[in-house]
Design a protein around this motif. Structure first.
Motif, PDB file in Angstrom:
ATOM      1  N   GLY A  47       3.945  45.989 -89.810  1.00 48.96           N
ATOM      2  CA  GLY A  47       2.712  45.932 -89.023  1.00 48.96           C
ATOM      3  C   GLY A  47       1.597  45.290 -89.798  1.00 48.96           C
ATOM      4  N   LEU A  48       1.462  45.720 -91.045  1.00 54.27           N
ATOM      5  CA  LEU A  48       0.412  45.133 -91.883  1.00 54.27           C
ATOM      6  C   LEU A  48       0.604  43.640 -92.042  1.00 54.27           C
ATOM      7  CD1 LEU A  48       0.036  47.837 -94.673  1.00 54.27           C
ATOM      8  CD2 LEU A  48      -1.498  47.360 -92.758  1.00 54.27           C
ATOM      9  N   THR A  51      -0.572  41.704 -88.829  1.00 57.98           N
ATOM     10  CA  THR A  51      -2.012  41.528 -88.684  1.00 57.98           C
ATOM     11  C   THR A  51      -2.564  40.591 -89.743  1.00 57.98           C
ATOM     12  OG1 THR A  51      -2.209  43.598 -89.887  1.00 57.98           O
ATOM     13  CG2 THR A  51      -2.540  43.685 -87.522  1.00 57.98           C
ATOM     14  N   MET A  55      -4.582  37.034 -89.257  1.00 61.62           N
ATOM     15  CA  MET A  55      -5.897  36.767 -89.831  1.00 61.62           C
ATOM     16  C   MET A  55      -5.899  35.431 -90.558  1.00 61.62           C
ATOM     17  SD  MET A  55      -8.238  39.190 -92.225  1.00 61.62           S
ATOM     18  CE  MET A  55      -7.373  38.937 -93.758  1.00 61.62           C
ATOM     19  N   ALA A  58      -5.940  32.716 -88.080  1.00 60.40           N
ATOM     20  CA  ALA A  58      -7.225  32.568 -87.425  1.00 60.40           C
ATOM     21  C   ALA A  58      -8.229  31.908 -88.347  1.00 60.40           C
ATOM     22  CB  ALA A  58      -7.740  33.933 -86.969  1.00 60.40           C
ATOM     23  N   MET A  64      -8.228  30.333 -84.118  1.00 59.12           N
ATOM     24  CA  MET A  64      -9.182  31.320 -83.597  1.00 59.12           C
ATOM     25  C   MET A  64      -9.242  31.208 -82.082  1.00 59.12           C
ATOM     26  SD  MET A  64     -11.063  33.587 -84.977  1.00 59.12           S
ATOM     27  CE  MET A  64     -11.802  33.209 -86.561  1.00 59.12           C
ATOM     28  N   THR A  66     -11.466  32.782 -79.969  1.00 61.26           N
ATOM     29  CA  THR A  66     -12.738  33.039 -79.280  1.00 61.26           C
ATOM     30  C   THR A  66     -13.353  31.761 -78.727  1.00 61.26           C
ATOM     31  OG1 THR A  66     -13.130  34.861 -80.761  1.00 61.26           O
ATOM     32  CG2 THR A  66     -15.019  34.037 -79.549  1.00 61.26           C
TER      33      THR A  66
ATOM     34  N   PHE B  36     -10.961  39.168 -87.051  1.00 66.84           N
ATOM     35  CA  PHE B  36     -10.093  38.119 -87.600  1.00 66.84           C
ATOM     36  C   PHE B  36      -8.630  38.452 -87.362  1.00 66.84           C
ATOM     37  CE2 PHE B  36     -13.604  37.142 -90.888  1.00 66.84           C
ATOM     38  CZ  PHE B  36     -14.245  36.335 -89.964  1.00 66.84           C
ATOM     39  N   MET B  37      -8.303  39.739 -87.558  1.00 70.61           N
ATOM     40  CA  MET B  37      -6.906  40.110 -87.391  1.00 70.61           C
ATOM     41  C   MET B  37      -6.470  39.998 -85.933  1.00 70.61           C
ATOM     42  SD  MET B  37      -6.271  43.027 -90.172  1.00 70.61           S
ATOM     43  CE  MET B  37      -6.142  42.547 -91.889  1.00 70.61           C
ATOM     44  N   ARG B  39      -7.639  37.524 -84.215  1.00 73.83           N
ATOM     45  CA  ARG B  39      -7.990  36.115 -84.021  1.00 73.83           C
ATOM     46  C   ARG B  39      -9.246  35.951 -83.163  1.00 73.83           C
ATOM     47  NH1 ARG B  39      -3.311  32.232 -82.473  1.00 73.83           N
ATOM     48  NH2 ARG B  39      -1.637  33.733 -82.517  1.00 73.83           N
ATOM     49  N   ARG B  40     -10.206  36.821 -83.465  1.00 72.48           N
ATOM     50  CA  ARG B  40     -11.493  36.643 -82.828  1.00 72.48           C
ATOM     51  C   ARG B  40     -12.505  36.276 -83.883  1.00 72.48           C
ATOM     52  NH1 ARG B  40     -13.774  40.986 -81.633  1.00 72.48           N
ATOM     53  NH2 ARG B  40     -12.310  42.600 -82.332  1.00 72.48           N
ATOM     54  N   LEU B  41     -13.751  36.058 -83.424  1.00 69.45           N
ATOM     55  CA  LEU B  41     -14.764  35.691 -84.394  1.00 69.45           C
ATOM     56  C   LEU B  41     -15.582  36.878 -84.874  1.00 69.45           C
ATOM     57  CD1 LEU B  41     -16.100  32.393 -82.878  1.00 69.45           C
ATOM     58  CD2 LEU B  41     -15.053  32.642 -85.120  1.00 69.45           C
ATOM     59  N   MET B  44     -21.368  37.002 -84.271  1.00 72.23           N
ATOM     60  CA  MET B  44     -21.677  35.650 -84.702  1.00 72.23           C
ATOM     61  C   MET B  44     -23.126  35.246 -84.458  1.00 72.23           C
ATOM     62  SD  MET B  44     -19.254  34.019 -86.102  1.00 72.23           S
ATOM     63  CE  MET B  44     -19.557  32.273 -85.908  1.00 72.23           C
ATOM     64  N   PHE B 287     -10.842  47.277 -97.705  1.00 70.85           N
ATOM     65  CA  PHE B 287     -10.184  46.319 -96.835  1.00 70.85           C
ATOM     66  C   PHE B 287      -8.885  46.890 -96.288  1.00 70.85           C
ATOM     67  CE2 PHE B 287      -6.896  42.999 -96.499  1.00 70.85           C
ATOM     68  CZ  PHE B 287      -7.426  42.281 -95.438  1.00 70.85           C
ATOM     69  N   PHE B 288      -8.175  47.620 -97.147  1.00 78.76           N
ATOM     70  CA  PHE B 288      -6.891  48.192 -96.741  1.00 78.76           C
ATOM     71  C   PHE B 288      -7.080  49.145 -95.575  1.00 78.76           C
ATOM     72  CE2 PHE B 288      -3.437  51.356 -97.272  1.00 78.76           C
ATOM     73  CZ  PHE B 288      -2.372  50.506 -97.050  1.00 78.76           C
ATOM     74  N   TRP B 291      -7.542  47.122 -92.567  1.00 80.07           N
ATOM     75  CA  TRP B 291      -6.275  46.448 -92.274  1.00 80.07           C
ATOM     76  C   TRP B 291      -5.349  47.398 -91.533  1.00 80.07           C
ATOM     77  CZ3 TRP B 291      -2.809  44.449 -96.897  1.00 80.07           C
ATOM     78  CH2 TRP B 291      -1.789  43.629 -96.384  1.00 80.07           C
ATOM     79  N   VAL B 292      -5.309  48.608 -92.051  1.00 80.90           N
ATOM     80  CA  VAL B 292      -4.461  49.624 -91.431  1.00 80.90           C
ATOM     81  C   VAL B 292      -4.928  49.894 -89.995  1.00 80.90           C
ATOM     82  CG1 VAL B 292      -3.909  52.084 -91.462  1.00 80.90           C
ATOM     83  CG2 VAL B 292      -3.693  50.719 -93.545  1.00 80.90           C
ATOM     84  N   ALA B 294      -6.348  47.899 -88.036  1.00 81.06           N
ATOM     85  CA  ALA B 294      -5.984  46.786 -87.163  1.00 81.06           C
ATOM     86  C   ALA B 294      -4.501  46.796 -86.846  1.00 81.06           C
ATOM     87  CB  ALA B 294      -6.373  45.464 -87.814  1.00 81.06           C
ATOM     88  N   SER B 295      -3.694  47.424 -87.703  1.00 81.26           N
ATOM     89  CA  SER B 295      -2.250  47.281 -87.555  1.00 81.26           C
ATOM     90  C   SER B 295      -1.562  48.451 -86.888  1.00 81.26           C
ATOM     91  CB  SER B 295      -1.606  47.097 -88.932  1.00 81.26           C
ATOM     92  OG  SER B 295      -2.250  46.087 -89.636  1.00 81.26           O
ATOM     93  N   TRP B 296      -2.002  49.645 -87.205  1.00 82.31           N
ATOM     94  CA  TRP B 296      -1.205  50.797 -86.799  1.00 82.31           C
ATOM     95  C   TRP B 296      -1.847  51.588 -85.674  1.00 82.31           C
ATOM     96  CZ3 TRP B 296      -0.269  52.624 -92.520  1.00 82.31           C
ATOM     97  CH2 TRP B 296       0.588  51.705 -93.133  1.00 82.31           C
TER      98      TRP B 296
END
Lengths: 207, 329, 821
Positions: A47-48, A51, A55, A58, A64, A66, B36-37, B39-41, B44, B287-288, B291-292, B294-296
């Motif tokens: 999973g990590l 993602t 990233m 993107a 990207m 958006t 970002f994860m 795929r957005r901005l 902004m 960050f981790f 990240w987590v 975003a993923s789990w």
């Protein structure tokens, strides 16, 4: 699919495709083994990985997604049904609407009205035409029924304004005369179908 | 003595302001990283790359109505967010943030108070933070809040056990509760890092850390999809904001703890000076966590309890036992 | 014309009908559909469309033209018939414009309907199209020749029903149908197409403009959008309009019509009447009915001050003066006002009629005249009109008179002092007698003389009538065949032979004949009249008498009423009167009218000290007739309902009655209280039916009951010359489409309030004249009416505030001095 299949409401007897999820652990030991196996295989990190990969894509690979909406806009489908446009004849610049009132008749929201009169050229002149956009449900029947391809759905989906009437009058919907050369034929809802010629029975002509 | 007090006050103010600012900045980072994860901005529009979004949010939080429900216990309702924020910052008092450095000829120790029982104090303060959400949830006269409070009690109490047991093994090895001692124990380069000696303890600590800081996948106490916003349901404006400052401060604290206990603290790391090294390590943990998230996916409360009592705690006990045997032999 | 009921079979269904009835009508009456485009129910078959083709006893016939016989077996659909009909519809569709949406008929177009009904989905015929110009035939008629399918319904209705005969088919120009189609096209379709391709409709007077009464009936019957009202062209779509069934309020015909309303425009959401439609198969309208619809009292609100004043005015009123353009209910309210508060009710329009009707009832022993115009139209073949300006007084009386000539091969006698050039054109057997004003008694005696059953007449009348007959001698030229002996030389033999030959020769001869002094007195030539009357009487069996307003106000009205009753009784005539104005019959029956006004007068649509008015200029606004619901009594002796087409925001008469403590909740609550002893029925307004059945039966409201009593034995007096007028004479008579202030308000009716005269007279009078009466004078423009003859001038009365009734007195004729201005 026939209607009978829809009517079968017994869940499980329909034609579902089952995914192979393996066997669910039954005993405590099985469950322990499953946990141990999954922990060792570090499934969580998949999973990590996903993602993180997204990233990277993107940020560095230009993927990207958006669209900065008011500043950027996506092209919309020609079949999109937004604020109506009234088309003109390319040759003369005269509006195409002949005032037949079919759109008025078919409109299920009853939001179209027109004033017509007998003009100096012995033609039916549309002196005013309005669509009440507070009521319009953008079903597209008006565009479909129009015999002249005069009223079509445009792509103007931003219809916030101080007054609903702001874009509901004939003048507002008509192609401006100076932009006539940019007027495009409407390929969407209500347009002549590509195989229209095949569907027509030929009528004899005496000329 | 006077100098010591003045220095401490200065240090306290600096830590408070910097960490609070970082906590705010953390929200910006979180949004960005999650975006970002996916795929957005992310934000902004306010400032360059949306950096001033932080300020905008701050203005918003400060100017919003401070809403107190009619049936709420006003006093406790008002105090609860402060408990969260306060305990989070108090915990940081015993954490050495950077290596010693000289400023204008004065040796500065970047720790507010080098307690001998530093790690115990930190964990204790973080555990005391439990009162924030608990009281908040119970005081607000809202069923979602009450459910949140109940979950808070269950999750925090359970995972305190895992945190304590998991960190017990490193403590046994180092033989001290001072975080400075932990740091110094690992001064011998990457090979000396406790993570190599106690990998299981590290994993357990990290997992428990997620639960302690109320982060996905263990963010059950304010799970939107189930209980609206849990203990924070009735909160608005800056009081609501304080819960989040507390949460982000806790995330930073956990990052520091993990770095100091397992990853060699602020010792020089190869060519990297110690100060930079620890900032990088903490940043990685921060960050981790994003990240987590975003993923789990979330897990269910019963799964959380199952994980704690049936998996993590036994493992921690076994880890402590094995560590003890190894040390005896 | 006795009718025999028979049974025929149509498509296997047994149908009851009359012997001699057209198959198409028989089928329609029995609810069986046969397509037909050119046929109009009350007119003669045109045989233009040929689509009503059926098989009767195995033979192909056109059902609009084939008469039913006992036991006939009719098949309306077979493969060949459908094929033929489809081909006919295809021919109609050739070159017909396809921009249906723009057309004013779309949605109610018979061409559209039949094209779909007969399943025309392809076209096999073609011919080059011809440029056909759009024409504006008159101030109201719009003809788009490009849309015309030349079914000739307009021509037929104008000739057979209206009587103007203002239209005919004319040459179209352009190419003829390709002869090759003769082989491929079905026979009827080809024949019909050949005729169609050659013609369009043109005004029959050879100009670009029709010379007619502008009734617009042609626009109603047009199955396509070719003929429309000019005002309606491209203004709205038929399917947008809401049909409101109502009764025309302008004259006593009380025609059934539909007001068609819609929102006015995008800016104005108020309902507005866009046009008037009628059931043209069963009811023909006149120009006033069709075009005089927008007379509503607009933008009225409840003006409480004016209302309070009106209540005050009614409280102190000694007289209420009202026009007869009111409903029965309003008439009843006014009558109640008289009963409760003792006011005088004055209505100069109706009062003479009421007296006349009462006198007639006394003499005839029946409270109402015996027949109506529908019966006359259907059954009579000889119509006599006395004392009515047929062209102007009442359109339906005129239509009936004309229709009898056209449909029943009838004859007509028209007694009227004002010469008319239109009436003689109704039929070949129409005789007009322009007697002097005041000679109506003599005219009725002549009717008795001509038609009465001598044996049963009272002795004194027989003697009186015999006194007018003299046996005189006259010389006539006669053709006699005379035998002549001629000598012819035989060339071969050289002998002279005598050959006898018959050669015609005119011989003068003296014969005795019956000289009718009555005809002479009326200004006719007894000899010529006797001749033509003999021809007129051939094969005639059913007679009708129409009497008009001239008799009601005649100085010797009482004697006239007796004479009319006598004529009805002894001549076997269907008698119908023309009530003078809109609801005159209703007012005459309901109200107890007084002869003259007295004291403080409240005028309802009439002059007065306080004016209630639906015209928008009175002291208190009232609803106009198209804003009211209620009932009217028509000249066909029916009580018919009318509905409100437009909203009205102000007070109505019932509100005033309520303020006086005499009112009811709604105006129509009065309907059930209409006096039963006068012939009305106690029926609630909401229970009244409306409309026509498929076979033309009128089911509107109910028929008035006529009560019988013992006829009075009073004798009829001899004709008197005392009422005869000489010199300059004015006649109170409205132009064709004007009846009252409301028609004048309508924007499509242009006839002016002016002096109307024959063209010669108009030229002699100049442009503007002052007409001096005994009691006053009028300044009027002079308008030439091409259809008038003689010296008598007509002065209209449709403007109430000019008080023409006051100037004329009761009689419609008055001696005047006309000065040029």
């Amino acid at each position: 699919m026939s209607l009978e299949q829809f009517k079968n409401r017994n869940v499980g007897t329909q034609n579902y495709t089952m995914l192979d999820l393996g066997e669910r652990p039954k005993t405590g030991w099985d469950r322990f083994k499953q946990v141990a196996r999954r922990s060792v295989k570090l499934e969580l990190f998949t999973g990590l990985k996903v993602t993180f990969r997204e990233m990277i894509k993107a940020l560095f690979m230009g993927e990207m997604h958006t669209i900065k909406y008011p500043f950027e806009k996506l092209p919309i489908s020609p079949r999109y049904r937004a604020i109506h446009e009234m088309k003109r004849l390319l040759e003369s610049g005269h509006y195409r609407c002949i005032g037949c009132g079919l759109c008025e008749k078919i409109c299920i929201a009853d939001c179209i009205r027109m004033d017509t009169r007998y003009d100096e050229n012995q033609r039916k002149e549309v002196s005013e035409y309005t669509i009440n956009f507070g009521r319009c449900i953008f079903c597209g029947y008006c565009a479909e029924v129009c015999p002249e391809l005069a009223i079509v759905h445009g792509g103007r989906y931003e219809n916030a304004s101080e007054q609903r009437a702001s874009f509901a009058l004939f003048e507002d919907m008509l192609t401006p005369l100076d932009q006539l050369n940019q007027q495009q034929e409407f390929p969407g809802f209500g347009a002549v179908s590509p195989d229209a010629d095949k569907k027509i029975k030929k009528t004899p002509l005496a000329y | 003595m006077d100098g010591y007090i003045i220095a401490t006050v200065i240090k306290a103010v600096l830590v408070l302001s910097i960490i609070a600012a970082l906590a705010g900045f953390g929200t910006y980072l979180e949004r960005k990283v999650l975006a970002f994860m996916q795929r957005r901005l992310g934000p902004m529009h306010v400032g360059p790359y949306g950096l001033l979004q932080l300020a905008a949010d701050g203005i918003k939080l400060f100017t919003k109505e401070d809403f107190i429900p009619s049936g709420a216990n006003r006093l406790i309702f008002m105090i609860a967010p402060m408990i969260t924020a306060a305990t989070a910052f108090i915990a940081l008092a015993a954490v050495p943030l950077l290596p010693e450095f000289k400023l204008f000829g004065v040796t500065v120790k970047p720790i507010i108070s080098d307690l001998d029982i530093g790690i115990l104090f930190v964990l204790g303060m973080m555990a005391a933070g439990l009162y924030g959400p608990l009281l908040a949830g119970m005081a607000q006269n809202n069923k979602w809040g009450l459910l949140g409070a109940a979950r808070t009690a269950a999750v925090f109490l359970s995972y305190e056990v895992v945190t304590g047991l998991s960190i017990l093994a490193p403590i046994m090895i180092v033989g001290s509760l001072s975080l400075i001692d932990f740091n110094n124990y690992q001064a011998g380069g990457m090979g000396e890092w406790l993570i190599w000696k106690q990998p299981l303890a590290f994993v357990l600590f990290l997992i428990a850390g997620f639960a302690e800081t109320n982060r996905t996948p263990f963010d059950l106490i304010e799970n939107e999809s189930e209980i609206i916003a849990g203990y924070a349901t009735e909160y608005s404006g800056m009081r609501w904001g304080m819960f989040f400052i507390g949460e982000y401060a806790n995330m930073i604290t956990i990052g520091f703890l993990a770095s100091l206990v397992f990853l060699g603290g602020f010792n020089d790391w190869g060519f990297l000076p110690g100060g930079l090294a620890i900032i990088l390590k903490v940043s990685f943990f921060f960050f981790f966590m994003l990240w987590v998230r975003a993923s789990w996916p979330h897990i269910r409360p019963d799964q959380l309890m199952w994980l704690c009592w049936k998996v993590l705690m036994p493992l921690a006990v076994i880890n402590v036992t094995i560590t003890g045997f190894v040390m005896m032999v | 014309m006795s009718k025999k009921e028979i049974t025929i079979t149509i498509d296997g269904v047994e149908c009851r009908t009359w012997e001699g009835e057209y198959l198409l009508n028989a089928a329609r009456a029995n609810g069986i559909f046969i397509p037909a485009i050119c046929y109009l129910t009350r007119c003669s078959p045109t045989l233009a469309c040929r689509i009503c083709l059926v098989e009767a006893d195995g033979k192909r016939v056109y059902s609009c033209n084939a008469k039913a016989k006992e036991g006939m077996n009719v098949v309306t659909q077979s493969e060949e018939i459908l094929e033929e009909r489809r081909a006919i519809m295809e021919v109609y569709d050739v070159n017909h414009p396809l921009q249906c949406g723009v057309c004013d008929q779309h949605g109610e177009c018979e061409l559209q309907n039949y094209t779909l009904e007969l399943g025309v989905d392809s076209q096999h015929f073609a011919v080059p199209d011809t440029m056909r110009e759009v024409k504006e035939w008159s101030t109201v008629l719009h003809y788009d020749a490009g849309l015309c399918i030349v079914c000739e319904r307009c021509v037929t209705v104008c000739k057979d029903m209206i009587g103007d005969s203002a239209l005919k088919t004319g040459p179209r120009g352009g190419p003829a149908v390709d002869k090759a189609y003769k082989e491929t096209a079905p026979k009827d379709a080809y024949a019909m197409w050949n005729k169609l391709q050659k013609s369009i409709i043109v005004p029959s007077n050879g100009t670009e403009h029709t010379n007619c009464s502008d009734c617009g009936e042609c626009t109603a019957v047009c199955p396509v959008g070719a003929l429309t009202e000019r005002d309606f062209v491209y203004k709205a779509n038929p399917w947008e309009l809401k049909e409101i069934p109502a009764t025309c309020a302008h004259c006593s015909s009380g025609c059934h019509l539909y007001y068609e309303t819609r929102f006015t425009s995008i800016d104005n959401h108020d309902e507005m009447i866009f046009r008037v439609k009628n059931e043209w198969n069963f009811q023909s309208l006149c120009g006033a009915g069709r075009f005089g619809y927008d007379y509503e009292n607009r933008d009225v609100t409840k003006d409480e001050k004016a209302f309070a004043k009106a209540v005050e005015a009614l409280k102190k009123a000694k007289t209420v003066r009202f026009s007869s353009m009111i409903t029965n209910e309003e008439a009843l309210m006014l009558q109640r006002l008289k009963e409760e508060r003792g006011v005088r009710l004055v209505n100069p329009e109706v009062r003479p009629f009421q007296r006349f009707l009462a006198a007639y009832a006394k003499a005839a022993g029946r409270s109402l005249y015996g027949s109506d115009y529908k019966a006359i139209m259907q059954e009579s073949d000889f119509v006599v009109s006395v004392g009515a300006a047929l062209r102007n007084d009442n359109p339906n009386a005129r239509y009936a008179f004309n229709n009898v000539q056209k449909m029943n091969k009838g004859a007509g006698l028209y007694f009227h002092p004002v010469g008319d050039t239109l009436v003689p054109t109704f039929g070949k057997s129409v005789e007009c007698i322009a007697h002097k004003p005041g000679q109506e008694e003599t005219a009725l005696y002549l009717v008795l003389d001509l038609f009465a059953d001598r044996e049963n007449l009272p002795e004194y009348i027989k003697t009186y009538l015999d006194g007018f007959h003299e046996t005189r001698k006259r010389t006539i030229k006669e053709r006699v065949m005379k035998e002549v002996v001629e000598k012819v030389l035989d060339k071969e033999s050289g002998e002279e032979n005598e050959v006898k030959k018959k050669v015609p020769e005119m011989v003068e001869k003296e014969v005795e004949y019956d000289h009718n002094l009555l005809v002479e007195a009326l200004g006719g030539d007894p000899v010529a009249f006797a001749d033509s009357f003999e021809k007129m009487m051939k094969k005639k069996s059913s007679f009708a008498l129409i009497v008009g307003e001239d008799l009601y106000g005649h100085p010797r009205w009482e004697n006239l009423a007796k004479l009319v009753a006598l004529a009805e009784k002894h001549c076997g005539m269907k008698l119908a009167m023309i009530p003078p104005k809109s609801n005159a019959l209703g007012v005459a029956l309901i109200c107890d009218l007084d002869d003259s006004a007295e004291g403080y007068t409240v005028g309802y649509n009439q002059p007065g000290d306080f004016r209630l008015s639906a015209l928008g200029e009175g002291d208190l606004d009232m609803p106009a007739m198209n804003q009211q619901e209620g009932t009217m009594s028509t000249m066909n002796k029916r009580v018919v309902p009318t509905n409100a087409a437009l909203e009205y925001g102000g007070y109505e008469l019932n509100d005033l009655m309520n303020a006086l403590g005499l009112g009811k909740r709604l105006s129509v609550d009065w309907t059930a209280e209409l006096p039963v002893d006068k012939g009305f029925q106690a029926v609630e307004f909401d229970d009244l039916s409306d409309g026509f059945l498929n076979d033309g039966t009128e089911v509107r409201g109910y028929a008035l009951t006529a009560f019988k009593s013992r006829p009075s034995a009073a004798k009829v007096a001899a004709a008197s010359e005392e009422a005869v007028l000489e010199g300059e004479i004015a006649y109170r008579c409205n132009p064709q489409r004007q009846f009252n202030d409301f028609t004048d308000k309508a924007h499509q009716i242009f006839e002016a309030f002016a002096l109307y005269a024959s063209p010669e007279k108009a030229e002699a009078l100049g442009e503007r004249v002052e007409v001096v009466f005994e009691k006053g004078s009028l300044l009027l423009d002079v308008v030439a009416d091409e259809r008038m003859q003689g010296e008598i001038v007509e002065i209209p009365d449709f403007k109430a505030d000019r008080d023409v009734y006051g100037l004329f007195g009761e009689s419609r004729y008055a001696n005047v001095t006309i000065k040029k201005v």
